[in-house]
Design an enzyme around this catalytic site. Structure first.
Site, short mmCIF file in Angstrom:
data_model
loop_
_atom_site.label_atom_id
_atom_site.label_comp_id
_atom_site.label_asym_id
_atom_site.label_seq_id
_atom_site.Cartn_x
_atom_site.Cartn_y
_atom_site.Cartn_z
N LYS A 1 30.79 -30.39 -27.87
CA LYS A 1 30.55 -29.99 -29.41
C LYS A 1 28.94 -29.49 -29.20
O LYS A 1 28.07 -29.83 -30.03
CB LYS A 1 30.47 -30.81 -30.36
CG LYS A 1 31.97 -31.49 -30.60
CD LYS A 1 32.08 -32.54 -31.77
CE LYS A 1 33.49 -33.06 -31.90
NZ LYS A 1 33.87 -33.86 -30.70
N ASN B 1 19.98 -19.58 -25.32
CA ASN B 1 19.79 -20.01 -24.05
C ASN B 1 20.40 -21.07 -23.47
O ASN B 1 20.94 -21.22 -22.23
CB ASN B 1 18.22 -19.62 -23.59
CG ASN B 1 18.14 -19.72 -22.08
OD1 ASN B 1 18.57 -18.89 -21.29
ND2 ASN B 1 17.22 -20.42 -21.74
N GLN C 1 40.26 -41.25 -39.81
CA GLN C 1 40.62 -39.85 -39.89
C GLN C 1 41.13 -39.56 -41.29
O GLN C 1 41.65 -40.65 -42.02
CB GLN C 1 41.82 -39.58 -38.80
CG GLN C 1 41.37 -39.76 -37.44
CD GLN C 1 40.37 -38.70 -36.91
OE1 GLN C 1 40.40 -37.62 -37.43
NE2 GLN C 1 39.68 -39.12 -35.88
N ARG D 1 43.96 -43.23 -30.14
CA ARG D 1 44.29 -44.55 -30.50
C ARG D 1 45.72 -44.83 -30.36
O ARG D 1 46.01 -46.06 -30.05
CB ARG D 1 43.52 -44.93 -31.74
CG ARG D 1 42.21 -45.48 -31.68
CD ARG D 1 41.51 -45.30 -32.95
NE ARG D 1 40.90 -44.06 -33.36
CZ ARG D 1 40.11 -43.69 -34.54
NH1 ARG D 1 39.86 -44.89 -35.11
NH2 ARG D 1 39.83 -42.68 -34.88
#
Length: 235
Positions: free
Chosen positions: A66, A72, A189, A210
């Site tokens: 992520k 750069n 979640q 899981r």
């Protein structure tokens, strides 16, 4: 995406603290899994060397890092992951970051995935973070930005996969975490779906953690999920 086997579409995250723990999972799963994801926890504990070993063993590797930084830095980081031989790499779906990542990828086999909205977040979480937009609308906006930047795919909830397919088109990959087979705990979640429903909704790859890692028999659970994916693809 039709050439992908059901097993190729299932990604197991190695969300464990040590490389030894990861190898125990890999040994348990055997040939039931061909695709592994390595994130922050294991990455900072020797996971990069493990990734190279998996790639050498003909496994696919998803580096879930992520990335988000100045242009750069993003470009050079992507070059390092590209040269490692990973198949997937995640970038937070900010336009400048994605354009820099595409520059770093060059004409290689690395697939860059734009992270839209984390599946642990809902509208209330976004509001708390200062966003004046719903999760659904932010996912759509970031998916469109990913396509415009030349990314190879996006990460989104399976609940959004169908709508996002219309935005990203047929050639970009849709990778969906938050997959939970029927009867399993959703944990932290908030936007989840079963494997078969996720495939039917338009997902190409499913991240299943899981339910497999916490199963009494990990390889059996992995094969159950692969069978579920296969049945969905037959419809």
């Amino acid at each position: 995406m039709s050439a992908l086997s059901p097993r190729d579409r299932m990604i197991v995250p190695l969300d464990v603290p040590t490389v030894d723990d990861a190898y125990a999972i890999i040994d348990d799963l055997g040939d039931s899994v061909s695709f592994y994801k390595i994130g922050y926890q294991l990455g900072y504990a020797g996971g990069f060397d493990l990734a190279r070993d998996l790639i050498a063993d003909d496994k696919d590797v998803f580096m879930d890092l992520k990335l988000l930084d100045i242009d750069n830095t993003i470009e050079k980081g992507v070059i390092s992951i590209r040269d490692m031989g990973a198949k997937f790499l995640t970038i937070h779906a900010y336009p400048k970051a994605m354009r820099a990542a595409v520059q770093g990828r060059g004409d290689t086999n690395l697939n860059l995935l734009g992270v839209t909205v984390l599946t642990s977040m809902d509208d209330a979480d976004l509001a708390e973070a200062g966003y004046l937009i719903s999760a659904k609308d932010l996912v759509a906006k970031r998916a469109a930005n990913a396509r415009a930047a030349g990314m190879d795919g996006i990460v989104c909830s399976a609940q959004e996969a169908g709508a996002m397919r219309a935005i990203v088109g047929p050639d970009m990959s849709i990778v969906t975490p938050g997959i939970r087979p029927e009867g399993t705990d959703i944990g932290d979640q908030k936007r989840v779906m079963t494997p078969s429903k996720a495939i039917a909704a338009g997902a190409d790859y499913l991240v299943v953690g899981r339910p497999i890692l916490q199963a009494d028999n990990r390889s059996d659970m992995a094969r159950r999920i692969t069978d579920d994916i296969a049945k969905a693809l037959e419809k």
